[in-house]
Structure formats: C-alpha cells, structure tokens
Design an enzyme around this catalytic site. Structure first.
Site, PDB file in Angstrom:
ATOM      1  CB  SER A 272       5.773   0.147   7.867  1.00  0.00           C
ATOM      2  OG  SER A 272       6.194  -1.077   7.314  1.00  0.00           O
TER       3      SER A 272
ATOM      4  CB  CYS B 195      -0.938   0.015   1.205  1.00  0.00           C
ATOM      5  SG  CYS B 195      -0.077   0.221   2.764  1.00  0.00           S
ATOM      6  CG  ASN B 196       3.494   1.894   2.764  1.00  0.00           C
ATOM      7  OD1 ASN B 196       4.236   0.994   2.415  1.00  0.00           O
ATOM      8  ND2 ASN B 196       3.026   2.018   3.987  1.00  0.00           N
ATOM      9  NE  ARG B 197       7.412  -0.861   1.902  1.00  0.00           N
ATOM     10  CZ  ARG B 197       8.280   0.015   2.388  1.00  0.00           C
ATOM     11  NH1 ARG B 197       9.392   0.286   1.720  1.00  0.00           N
ATOM     12  NH2 ARG B 197       8.065   0.623   3.530  1.00  0.00           N
TER      13      ARG B 197
ATOM     14  N   GLY C 166     -13.806  -5.564  -1.496  1.00  0.00           N
ATOM     15  CA  GLY C 166     -12.530  -6.124  -1.915  1.00  0.00           C
ATOM     16  C   GLY C 166     -12.283  -7.471  -1.261  1.00  0.00           C
ATOM     17  CB  THR C 167     -11.829 -10.663  -2.168  1.00  0.00           C
ATOM     18  OG1 THR C 167     -11.488 -10.496  -3.557  1.00  0.00           O
ATOM     19  CG2 THR C 167     -13.322 -10.579  -1.996  1.00  0.00           C
TER      20      THR C 167
ATOM     21  CD  GLN D 251       1.673  -6.001   2.434  1.00  0.00           C
ATOM     22  OE1 GLN D 251       2.596  -5.374   2.943  1.00  0.00           O
ATOM     23  NE2 GLN D 251       0.501  -5.452   2.186  1.00  0.00           N
TER      24      GLN D 251
ATOM     25  CB  ALA E 202      -3.227  -8.986   1.183  1.00  0.00           C
ATOM     26  CE1 TYR E 203      -2.724  -3.400   4.578  1.00  0.00           C
ATOM     27  CE2 TYR E 203      -2.346  -3.113   2.222  1.00  0.00           C
ATOM     28  CZ  TYR E 203      -1.908  -3.002   3.535  1.00  0.00           C
ATOM     29  OH  TYR E 203      -0.667  -2.501   3.791  1.00  0.00           O
TER      30      TYR E 203
END
EC number: 1.2.1.70
Length: 482
Positions: free
Chosen positions: A106, A42-44, A190-191, A117, A193-194
């Site tokens: 993170s 989500c951030n990289r 959504g389905t 991840q 990882a998050y």
C-alpha cells in the site's frame, strides 16, 4: 484451471491512470465468461481470474478477454490498457494478494482499510455470481492472513490508513492537530467505504460538528447506519456547510469534479480568516487540480498522502512478511493437496467401477451366495491394500508441488482424466424460487417437515432465535394449514 491476476497499482502507474482504469471496474468480471474477482481501491485495480487450462494459448485468451473488458469499461485505448497491467500466475498471484490484503503493498505501509476492501470485493463477486470456489477460498484466506498480521505484528497494531495519514497531514497544517479537530467543522462528501472510515476517524478525534452530503441522496441513510454522529445535508444546505467548514473531505468518486470557481464561491474564500483545508480521497478526484492554486485553500490528495506517509521500521515489516509467507505456503500446500484429492478420487472411482463390474459377473454366474460375498470381501480388501501406496504417494507429491506428475502417471497407466473440480466452475447468480414454481409434491413434503419445526424456529435442529433467515412467505401459510 490456472489462477492468474492482472495488476495495475500505484507502484507502476500514476493514480490518474489507475483511476481511469477503475472506472466501470465493477462490471468487468460479469462481462466475461471466466471466474473472476475485481479488487479496485484508491490506488490499485487488480483482477483475479481462472483460465480454462494451463495451456499458454488458453491463458493468453483469458487475459485478452479481461483486457478487452477493461478497455470497454474505462474508455481507454486497448494498447494503453495492455501496457498498464502486470500479469501474475499461480503462486505469484497468491503471494501478491496476501501481501496486498496485509497492507504490505500500500501507499501507506500496513494500512488496515485494504483488508476490508479485499473482503468486500469477494462479497460483490459472490453476489454477482462471478466467484468460483477456488477464488472464494483464495480471498477468504487472504482476509484471514490480514487479520493475523493485524493481531500478531507491530505493523498491524499501529492501525495506519490512507484516511488517518491524510487527517494527520491536515492537522499538522493547522498547527495543533488534536486541538484543531476538537474545534473543527467538517464537511464530508460521499457515502462509500472511505467516507465511512473518515467519519469514524473524525468521531474518534473528537470533531464536534460533522456534515455529510451525498449526490445520490444516501446521506441520511449513511449517517443513521453509523450511529447518527453527523448531520445529513440536503442540496439546499450544501452552500452554507461549505462556508462554515474548516475542512472538506471528498471521497465520492463521482463523475463530476468540483471546480476552483465553485470552491471560491461556495466557501466564501475572500471572507475567511483561516485557510480552507480540502482532502481529496477519491481515486477519480472530487476536486479539480486548479483548486490547489487558490489563495486560502490547502489541497491534500492521494499523491500527497503517498509522499508524506510515514515509513515503518524494518523489524515490523519483516514480522508481517513472515506471517504472510507462512500463510501463503500453507495455502499453496492445501491447494496442491486438494488437487491430489481429485486424483485419488479418480483412481478409486476407476478401481471401484472395475470391481463392481467383475462382481456383477460373479453374481450372474453363481448368484448372491455366501461364496460370492466372500469373494467380494476378499477383493475389496485387496483393492484397499493396492490403493494405499498410490494414495500416500499422491499426498507426498502434492506436498512437493508435483501433483501434475501424478496426474500424468494416472493418464499413462490407466487412461484416467482428472477433470476440473466443481469448485473451479463459476456458478450463476442465485435466484430464489417463487411459490408457483414448487410442485404439489414439494409443498406436501414441506408441510410434513414444517410440522416438526418448533414455533419461531428455522429447522428442527435449532431452537427459536439460534438461526435467523428469511423464509419464503408462503411457507407460513403451509404451516398454518398443516
């Protein structure tokens, strides 16, 4: 081979740019002729790869190939892509990945989701056939290090994550967080990882009613795989779920964003007594920014989480960094020793070939006599003694990070070329052979072997139930006919 990584993260870029770079990231490694593993969260967006050699021109060529692939997959201007990535080489790349996996780089310090991840990114690369043996060892060791941080330090014990912080923020906005969740109705979109982490967190917080919607139609399968703690929704049930929800969580990362007008209509904002809480965990955003401007809506984004994420005590961070530093050093030492092993093998192979060649001359001249055997025994003993010191020095130099000096010495003294190890090569994707591709001799050999395997077993060394793997269907026919 030289390890390097291209790194674009929340510390250097806004999340919108990271999200755009990451679009199509899954195809980047497969589109180049390099061993590579892509880590997109989500951030990289980070790509770990191996260049053909340590020559600057080869490293630059490998970097250019990856930048071209990212530009193609993301649709961004090539110069923008090039400016977005930092390049880390060898030890720096190793240290960075280990810190990332441990949650030390993170938005939420010490987050636990990133370790999963890292593990999934390797599994995907292995399935696609883009991970070399060296990259596999690197990512597996980074995953073990993250586990060590989780079990040995206070940082890991807290178990914070992007999802948990977002849910804490939402609970604080509604007053009594724990009580809010025990009475809340939540819609999860959504389905991925998050979504899985969000569902687990919601169940843990005692949310009585959770609905899941997936534009790809995976909601029912997703819920079933996670114990049935939610209700999968069809498209015609989505509007009602929006209207009844106290909290909507978006983590689908699809190409289409839900607009402010759609939220206003679906959620029935004009008729609601309490504000609707919306959490957008998708890097590419599931909701348009204008949603935050609606009366009766509170929007929490990844940027919000980054700003509101709780800090960590210096002691817990230092504990984690010490674990990571020790693991990095051990990995690098073992990696150098593996390179030294290649040099040792090359030297031994060279001397063995010389010995065999000379002994062949002795046998031709004197036959396979006792005297010839005595000569061979003596020569082999001398060779072992001569190789002892070079072997010890190879390992000593490896520990000092000077394996290259040893390899150059072998080249100067003996003209030996210590080539790339097989584990540095990128294998092609595995493909199972079809029944018609086996020869008659191979099938006969299978039949003989299968007679020695217990009924229900996989091989003669394992009892039934100890080892389970899918067999080719036609082997069952072979067993019956044998």
């Amino acid at each position: 081979m030289v390890l390097f990584s291209l790194v674009a993260t929340h510390t250097d870029l806004d999340l919108e740019t990271v999200g755009t770079l990451s679009s199509g990231a899954a195809d980047v490694a497969a589109s180049v002729d390099l061993p590579a593993v892509t880590l997109a969260t989500c951030n990289r967006l980070e790509i770990y790869a191996e260049s053909a050699s340590e020559k600057p021109e080869d490293l630059e060529s490998s970097r250019e190939k990856l930048l071209d692939a990212v530009a193609e997959s993301s649709g961004l201007d090539r110069d923008t892509v090039a400016r977005s990535f930092r390049v880390l080489i060898e030890d720096d790349a190793v240290s960075h990945l280990f810190e990332v996996g441990a949650g030390l780089d993170s938005a939420v310090m010490g987050e636990r989701e990133i370790a999963g991840q890292v593990r999934r990114s390797l599994n995907e690369a292995k399935s696609a056939g883009t991970a070399s043996g060296n990259l596999t060892k690197l990512f597996e060791t980074a995953t073990r290090t993250a586990k060590d941080v989780g079990t040995k330090t206070a940082l890991g014990a807290r178990g914070r994550s992007i999802v948990s912080v977002a849910l804490d923020i939402a609970g604080d906005m509604r007053g009594d967080g724990p009580q809010f969740y025990r009475e809340a109705k939540v819609l999860l979109i959504g389905t991925g990882a998050y979504a899985g982490t969000s569902l687990a967190q919601l169940v843990e917080r005692g949310v009585p009613e959770i609905s899941v919607f997936s534009g790809s139609g995976r909601a029912e399968e997703f819920v079933a795989e996670r114990g049935g703690h939610a209700k999968p929704l069809r498209m015609d049930e989505l509007a009602a779920a929006f209207r009844e929800a106290d909290l909507v969580i978006g983590c689908s990362g699809g190409n289409r964003r839900i607009t402010a007008k759609e939220i206003q209509s679906l959620a029935g904002l004009s008729e609601r007594e309490a504000p609707l809480l919306v959490i957008d965990l998708a890097l590419s955003h599931d909701f348009e920014p204008a949603v935050a401007e609606l009366d009766g809506v509170e929007l929490i984004t990844l940027e919000s989480v980054k700003v509101a994420a709780p800090g960590e005590t210096q002691d817990s961070v230092e504990e984690a960094r010490a674990v990571v530093a020790e693991s990095v050093q051990q990995y690098l030492t073992e990696r150098r020793e593996r390179t030294a092993d290649d040099a040792i093998v090359a030297l031994r192979r060279h001397t063995q070939q010389l010995l065999d060649s000379e002994m062949e001359k002795v046998r031709k001249a004197h036959g396979c006599t006792a005297a010839a055997e005595e000569v061979e025994f003596a020569v082999r003993r001398i060779v072992r003694k001569l190789l002892h010191t070079p072997t010890v020095r190879a390992r000593e130099l490896a520990a000092e990070g000077r394996t290259e000096d040893y390899i150059k010495a072998l080249d100067v003294l003996f003209g030996l070329d210590v080539g790339s190890r097989e584990e540095s090569q990128r294998p092609g994707p595995a493909r199972r052979r079809r029944a018609e591709e086996f020869s008659a001799a191979e099938i006969a050999q299978m039949a003989t072997y299968l007679q020695q395997v217990p009924e229900g077993g996989f091989c003669r060394h394992h009892r039934p139930g100890e080892f389970n793997i899918e067999r080719l269907a036609f082997t069952q026919q072979i067993r019956r006919s044998a």
